[in-house]
Design an enzyme around this catalytic site. Structure first.
Site, PDB file in Angstrom:
ATOM      1  N   GLY A   1       0.809  -1.212   0.000  1.00  0.00           N
ATOM      2  CA  GLY A   1       0.000   0.000   0.000  1.00  0.00           C
ATOM      3  C   GLY A   1       0.841   1.260   0.000  1.00  0.00           C
ATOM      4  O   GLY A   1       2.085   1.203   0.077  1.00  0.00           O
ATOM      5  N   ASN A   2       0.180   2.398  -0.118  1.00  0.00           N
ATOM      6  CA  ASN A   2       0.860   3.693  -0.111  1.00  0.00           C
ATOM      7  C   ASN A   2      -0.166   4.777   0.163  1.00  0.00           C
ATOM      8  O   ASN A   2      -1.349   4.608  -0.122  1.00  0.00           O
ATOM      9  CB  ASN A   2       1.592   3.942  -1.446  1.00  0.00           C
TER      10      ASN A   2
ATOM     11  N   SER B   1       8.693   4.049  -2.248  1.00  0.00           N
ATOM     12  CA  SER B   1       8.492   2.656  -2.648  1.00  0.00           C
ATOM     13  C   SER B   1       9.329   1.713  -1.785  1.00  0.00           C
ATOM     14  O   SER B   1      10.513   1.950  -1.546  1.00  0.00           O
ATOM     15  CB  SER B   1       8.917   2.515  -4.118  1.00  0.00           C
ATOM     16  N   GLY B   2       8.695   0.679  -1.259  1.00  0.00           N
ATOM     17  CA  GLY B   2       9.426  -0.422  -0.636  1.00  0.00           C
ATOM     18  C   GLY B   2      10.077  -0.184   0.718  1.00  0.00           C
ATOM     19  O   GLY B   2      10.945  -0.960   1.117  1.00  0.00           O
TER      20      GLY B   2
ATOM     21  N   SER C   1       6.301   5.776  -4.464  1.00  0.00           N
ATOM     22  CA  SER C   1       5.479   4.582  -4.585  1.00  0.00           C
ATOM     23  C   SER C   1       5.217   4.264  -6.057  1.00  0.00           C
ATOM     24  O   SER C   1       5.025   5.159  -6.871  1.00  0.00           O
ATOM     25  CB  SER C   1       4.152   4.847  -3.880  1.00  0.00           C
ATOM     26  N   SER C   2       5.201   2.974  -6.386  1.00  0.00           N
ATOM     27  CA  SER C   2       4.976   2.572  -7.776  1.00  0.00           C
ATOM     28  C   SER C   2       3.567   2.916  -8.259  1.00  0.00           C
ATOM     29  O   SER C   2       3.281   2.884  -9.444  1.00  0.00           O
ATOM     30  CB  SER C   2       5.219   1.070  -7.925  1.00  0.00           C
ATOM     31  N   GLU C   3       2.676   3.252  -7.312  1.00  0.00           N
ATOM     32  CA  GLU C   3       1.296   3.593  -7.684  1.00  0.00           C
ATOM     33  C   GLU C   3       1.063   5.099  -7.706  1.00  0.00           C
ATOM     34  O   GLU C   3      -0.066   5.548  -7.574  1.00  0.00           O
ATOM     35  CB  GLU C   3       0.304   2.939  -6.710  1.00  0.00           C
TER      36      GLU C   3
ATOM     37  N   HIS D   1      -4.122   3.852  -0.218  1.00  0.00           N
ATOM     38  CA  HIS D   1      -4.206   2.633  -1.034  1.00  0.00           C
ATOM     39  C   HIS D   1      -3.638   1.503  -0.182  1.00  0.00           C
ATOM     40  O   HIS D   1      -2.487   1.570   0.245  1.00  0.00           O
ATOM     41  CB  HIS D   1      -3.402   2.787  -2.329  1.00  0.00           C
TER      42      HIS D   1
ATOM     43  N   HIS E   1      -3.758  -2.996   0.885  1.00  0.00           N
ATOM     44  CA  HIS E   1      -4.121  -4.374   0.549  1.00  0.00           C
ATOM     45  C   HIS E   1      -4.811  -4.984   1.768  1.00  0.00           C
ATOM     46  O   HIS E   1      -4.460  -6.085   2.189  1.00  0.00           O
ATOM     47  CB  HIS E   1      -2.868  -5.160   0.176  1.00  0.00           C
TER      48      HIS E   1
ATOM     49  N   TYR F   1     -24.998  -0.085   7.224  1.00  0.00           N
ATOM     50  CA  TYR F   1     -25.201   1.302   6.783  1.00  0.00           C
ATOM     51  C   TYR F   1     -23.892   2.079   6.631  1.00  0.00           C
ATOM     52  O   TYR F   1     -23.827   3.093   5.947  1.00  0.00           O
ATOM     53  CB  TYR F   1     -26.151   2.037   7.747  1.00  0.00           C
TER      54      TYR F   1
ATOM     55  N   HIS G   1      -6.542  -7.056  -5.957  1.00  0.00           N
ATOM     56  CA  HIS G   1      -5.409  -6.203  -5.577  1.00  0.00           C
ATOM     57  C   HIS G   1      -5.585  -5.525  -4.213  1.00  0.00           C
ATOM     58  O   HIS G   1      -4.778  -5.739  -3.311  1.00  0.00           O
ATOM     59  CB  HIS G   1      -5.199  -5.160  -6.684  1.00  0.00           C
TER      60      HIS G   1
ATOM     61  N   TYR H   1     -23.510  14.956   8.557  1.00  0.00           N
ATOM     62  CA  TYR H   1     -22.920  14.507   9.819  1.00  0.00           C
ATOM     63  C   TYR H   1     -21.637  15.274  10.132  1.00  0.00           C
ATOM     64  O   TYR H   1     -21.447  15.759  11.237  1.00  0.00           O
ATOM     65  CB  TYR H   1     -22.637  13.001   9.725  1.00  0.00           C
TER      66      TYR H   1
HETATM   67 ZN   LIG Z   1      -1.167  -2.100  -4.283  1.00  0.00          ZN
END
Ligand SMILES: [Zn+2]
Length: 219
Positions: A29-30, A46-47, A75-77, A96, A98, A117, A159, A212
């Site tokens: 994730g990132n 990344s990593g 990050s690769s994303e 993001h 997992h 809800y 993913h 809310y």
């Molecule tokens: Zn991912």
């Protein structure tokens, strides 16, 4: 001088929270925060392990993929994050991950229905599932953005998930709620067929949640 100091601090804090709450494992994730005034986003590298990341490790980028400041690869994303900020004026932070239960549901390539809800917190009657594409690609970024239209969360087929918010606090809160609902669905399916809340009820809940936040601010 390091840019986006406040955003760096928040990412370090929430990166640790992601691990501590079990919402992701290892380096999966990132997370990012967009600073609309400067046009730059702060994103996790990344990593690197979240518990070892410091403010200096955070990468600052513009939305065209250029690194403005940082000693690591982003990050690769990163494309998935920048495409959201280019197209959604209502959000400035993205998670993001997992997360185990949400990712489990994503492998079925189905929308997560309204088993609770709390699904309405992401702005609709379900959490849509974006079509599969290889990680780190523009195609995945586009599929995720499209399936998240008008919403603040989306499943990424086989993913993980993307969750956005006006700020990191909101994005993280919705991430926790989504993971709770995904777990509920999985557990209910294991012992029977869950009742799904009606579209009318969910529309009312979406409306309720819109107000809310404001009510909270008035207190
Ligand atoms: Zn991912």
């Amino acid at each position: 001088m390091s840019l986006l100091k406040k955003e760096r601090e928040t990412l370090v804090e929430y990166g640790k929270k992601l691990i501590d709450t079990g919402l992701t494992v290892g380096t999966g994730g990132n997370i990012s925060i967009y600073n609309r005034d400067s046009g730059y986003m702060a994103i996790t590298p990344s990593g690197l392990e979240y518990h070892t990341i410091t403010e200096d490790d955070i990468v600052i980028m513009d939305l065209n993929g250029h690194v403005i400041q940082g000693k690591w690869k982003p990050s690769s994303e990163y494309q998935m994050h920048s495409l959201v900020y280019q197209n959604r004026e209502d959000v400035n932070a993205m998670v993001h991950t997992h997360a185990m239960y949400s990712t489990t549901i994503s492998t079925l390539n189905i929308d997560l229905p309204a088993v609770d809800y709390l699904v309405a917190h992401s702005g609709g009657k379900n959490i849509r599932c974006a079509e599969y594409a290889t990680y780190g690609t523009k195609k995945l970024a586009e599929n995720a953005l499209n399936a998240m239209e008008g919403r603040k969360a989306v499943l990424l087929a086989n993913h993980g998930i993307n969750v956005v918010g006006e700020n990191m606090e909101e994005a993280f809160a919705i991430t926790e709620q989504l993971e709770f609902c995904a777990r509920l669905y999985w557990q209910a399916k294991a012992i029977g067929e869950p009742v799904i809340l009606s579209d009318d009820e969910m529309e009312m809940m979406v409306d309720k949640f819109k107000h809310y936040g404001q009510a909270k601010k008035l207190q």
